[in-house]
Design a protein around this motif. Structure first.
Motif, PDB file in Angstrom:
ATOM      1  N   VAL A  59       0.083   6.499  -1.465  1.00 51.53           N
ATOM      2  CA  VAL A  59       0.372   5.571  -0.365  1.00 51.53           C
ATOM      3  C   VAL A  59       1.875   5.600  -0.094  1.00 51.53           C
ATOM      4  O   VAL A  59       2.672   5.096  -0.883  1.00 51.53           O
ATOM      5  CB  VAL A  59      -0.085   4.139  -0.714  1.00 51.53           C
ATOM      6  N   GLU A  60       2.261   6.209   1.023  1.00 50.98           N
ATOM      7  CA  GLU A  60       3.671   6.329   1.379  1.00 50.98           C
ATOM      8  C   GLU A  60       4.041   5.476   2.582  1.00 50.98           C
ATOM      9  O   GLU A  60       5.214   5.378   2.944  1.00 50.98           O
ATOM     10  CB  GLU A  60       4.009   7.796   1.653  1.00 50.98           C
ATOM     11  N   ALA A  61       3.041   4.859   3.212  1.00 51.61           N
ATOM     12  CA  ALA A  61       3.267   3.988   4.368  1.00 51.61           C
ATOM     13  C   ALA A  61       2.188   2.913   4.336  1.00 51.61           C
ATOM     14  O   ALA A  61       1.134   3.095   3.709  1.00 51.61           O
ATOM     15  CB  ALA A  61       3.198   4.786   5.672  1.00 51.61           C
ATOM     16  N   PRO A  62       2.413   1.768   4.978  1.00 47.90           N
ATOM     17  CA  PRO A  62       1.386   0.722   4.995  1.00 47.90           C
ATOM     18  C   PRO A  62       0.036   1.268   5.454  1.00 47.90           C
ATOM     19  O   PRO A  62      -0.044   2.045   6.408  1.00 47.90           O
ATOM     20  CB  PRO A  62       1.950  -0.297   5.982  1.00 47.90           C
ATOM     21  N   MET A  63      -1.029   0.855   4.758  1.00 51.17           N
ATOM     22  CA  MET A  63      -2.369   1.398   5.005  1.00 51.17           C
ATOM     23  C   MET A  63      -3.399   0.274   4.964  1.00 51.17           C
ATOM     24  O   MET A  63      -3.415  -0.537   4.043  1.00 51.17           O
ATOM     25  CB  MET A  63      -2.698   2.448   3.940  1.00 51.17           C
ATOM     26  N   VAL A  64      -4.282   0.237   5.966  1.00 49.39           N
ATOM     27  CA  VAL A  64      -5.390  -0.703   5.962  1.00 49.39           C
ATOM     28  C   VAL A  64      -6.387  -0.266   4.886  1.00 49.39           C
ATOM     29  O   VAL A  64      -6.731   0.914   4.792  1.00 49.39           O
ATOM     30  CB  VAL A  64      -6.084  -0.758   7.339  1.00 49.39           C
ATOM     31  N   LEU A  65      -6.828  -1.214   4.058  1.00 43.75           N
ATOM     32  CA  LEU A  65      -7.771  -0.910   2.988  1.00 43.75           C
ATOM     33  C   LEU A  65      -9.212  -0.977   3.490  1.00 43.75           C
ATOM     34  O   LEU A  65      -9.482  -1.378   4.616  1.00 43.75           O
ATOM     35  CB  LEU A  65      -7.566  -1.893   1.836  1.00 43.75           C
ATOM     36  N   GLY A  66     -10.157  -0.596   2.631  1.00 42.51           N
ATOM     37  CA  GLY A  66     -11.579  -0.734   2.924  1.00 42.51           C
ATOM     38  C   GLY A  66     -12.245   0.501   3.503  1.00 42.51           C
ATOM     39  O   GLY A  66     -11.673   1.178   4.359  1.00 42.51           O
ATOM     40  N   HIS A  67     -13.459   0.798   2.997  1.00 44.10           N
ATOM     41  CA  HIS A  67     -14.229   1.901   3.592  1.00 44.10           C
ATOM     42  C   HIS A  67     -15.743   1.706   3.448  1.00 44.10           C
ATOM     43  O   HIS A  67     -16.512   2.537   3.913  1.00 44.10           O
ATOM     44  CB  HIS A  67     -13.825   3.260   2.978  1.00 44.10           C
ATOM     45  N   GLU A  68     -16.180   0.596   2.843  1.00 40.54           N
ATOM     46  CA  GLU A  68     -17.620   0.327   2.720  1.00 40.54           C
ATOM     47  C   GLU A  68     -17.987  -0.742   3.750  1.00 40.54           C
ATOM     48  O   GLU A  68     -17.956  -1.932   3.451  1.00 40.54           O
ATOM     49  CB  GLU A  68     -17.956  -0.179   1.314  1.00 40.54           C
ATOM     50  N   SER A  69     -18.340  -0.323   4.961  1.00 39.34           N
ATOM     51  CA  SER A  69     -18.473  -1.308   6.032  1.00 39.34           C
ATOM     52  C   SER A  69     -19.707  -1.123   6.898  1.00 39.34           C
ATOM     53  O   SER A  69     -20.274  -0.030   6.995  1.00 39.34           O
ATOM     54  CB  SER A  69     -17.232  -1.259   6.939  1.00 39.34           C
ATOM     55  N   ALA A  70     -20.078  -2.230   7.522  1.00 41.74           N
ATOM     56  CA  ALA A  70     -21.104  -2.233   8.573  1.00 41.74           C
ATOM     57  C   ALA A  70     -20.592  -3.123   9.701  1.00 41.74           C
ATOM     58  O   ALA A  70     -19.802  -4.047   9.470  1.00 41.74           O
ATOM     59  CB  ALA A  70     -22.435  -2.751   8.043  1.00 41.74           C
ATOM     60  N   GLY A  71     -21.034  -2.835  10.907  1.00 45.22           N
ATOM     61  CA  GLY A  71     -20.542  -3.616  12.038  1.00 45.22           C
ATOM     62  C   GLY A  71     -21.421  -3.496  13.259  1.00 45.22           C
ATOM     63  O   GLY A  71     -22.529  -2.949  13.204  1.00 45.22           O
TER      64      GLY A  71
END
Length: 354
Positions: A59-71
């Motif tokens: 991680v070298e720059a701000p990053m949005v977390l999460g990858h287990e999703s439904a929508g």
């Protein structure tokens, strides 16, 4: 549609915050804009939060977390034909290049140019809105909830592992590690026809849950520090005669990996999915003498996500039994703390509200 896109962002090691980022725009005609309703927490998310890297992914720059999703689908590109607004979907979070030799060979999970959510430098799904190509959104049947849809991602990992192992009706299977992936491997193995599914761990409460969930038997690896002794005891206790047909390690622990080799029958199959130390001492002579087939398993490939949804819809695999906590979006950091402290099995985070 709101003009805001609240997101849960990892700024640096152990430093997370909420940011209002721009709502992503559809760039390609086959893209779909999704409002994320629920996201599960994965061990990799926690690892990035605590350590700032996994292997070569830093991680070298701000990053949005999460990858287990439904929508829920909000908008579709002009060439999208299989989805429409208000459709509920599971999000397959890795988009390959589609043109490299791996992609063309049907192994897109090995694509070197994979854009995978919450893997540096790509943002994840813990936000209000996220964009994916149409073919990486799997429509959920009415009988499958959004919470279950979020767990399609780890279930797809289990599906891929079981396919790698080529599990067939009547097989005996040993699964090391009673975390979410190990438990789901256990359940998928039964759905594929395995008649003996033994789960191994060192925590009694996890083993008790595994036996209620899908295991036909359990074994505490604290029985002995010697992998040979543990293997011999399991072969005797569970009447495996010549050894197990398949061993799956979802723990990454060196003793478990070694026990896999010892417990397999001659000609058995060993699949490694747990991430552990980069290098370990390994019983290579026994692997060769028993002519064991050794395979790795990485994420999921063509058809795994859709089969995972079908297994849930048919009732052959339950994922809702793994859900032990659910928090509001604004409490995301607290949920991460719970997972880091080993509380529960699967914690879900709701999507941002208007």
């Amino acid at each position: 549609m709101s003009s805001k896109n609240p997101s849960f962002v990892l700024r640096s090691i152990k430093d997370v915050t909420f940011e209002d980022r721009p709502v992503p725009k559809i760039q390609n005609p086959t893209d779909v804009l999704i409002r994320v309703n629920v996201t599960g927490i994965c061990g990799s998310d926690v690892h990035y939060w605590q350590h700032g890297h996994i292997g070569d992914f830093i991680v070298e720059a701000p990053m949005v977390l999460g990858h287990e999703s439904a929508g829920t689908v909000v908008e579709t590109g002009p060439k999208v034909t299989s989805l429409k607004p208000n459709d509920r979907v599971a999000l397959e979070p890795g988009v390959p290049c589609r043109s490299c030799p791996f992609c063309k060979a049907g192994k897109y999970n090995l694509c070197k140019d994979m854009k995978f959510a919450a893997t540096p430098p790509y943002d994840g799904t813990l936000a209000k809105y996220y964009i994916l190509p149409e073919d990486f959104c799997v429509k959920l049947p009415e009988c499958v909830s959004l919470d279950e849809g979020a767990l399609v991602e780890p279930l797809a990992v289990g599906v891929h592992v079981v396919r790698q192992a080529d599990i067939r009706p009547g097989n005996s299977v040993i699964v090391f590690g009673a975390g979410p992936v190990g438990l789901l491997c256990c359940s998928v193995a039964k759905a594929f026809g395995a008649t003996k599914v033994i789960v191994v761990d060192i925590v009694d409460s996890r083993l008790e849950f595994a036996e209620r969930y899908a295991a036909t038997g359990t074994f505490n690896a604290m029985h002995s520090e010697d992998p040979n002794v543990n293997a011999a005891e399991m072969i005797k206790r569970f009447d495996l005669v010549f050894g197990a047909d398949v061993a799956i390690d979802a723990s990454g622990a060196t003793p478990s990996i070694n026990t896999c080799v010892h417990i397999l029958r001659t000609g058995g199959t060993f699949v490694q999915v747990g991430m552990g130390a980069a290098e370990i001492a390994f019983p290579i002579l026994k692997l060769c003498a028993k002519e064991i087939t050794l395979k790795g398993s990485f994420r999921y490939g063509p058809g795994d996500y859709r089969l995972a949804v079908e297994l849930i819809a048919s009732g052959k695999v339950s994922v809702k039994d793994l859900i032990t906590g659910r928090v509001k979006f604004e409490d995301a950091e607290r949920a991460f703390e719970q997972v880091r402290n080993g509380q529960g099995i699967k914690t879900l985070i709701g999507g941002p509200l208007d």
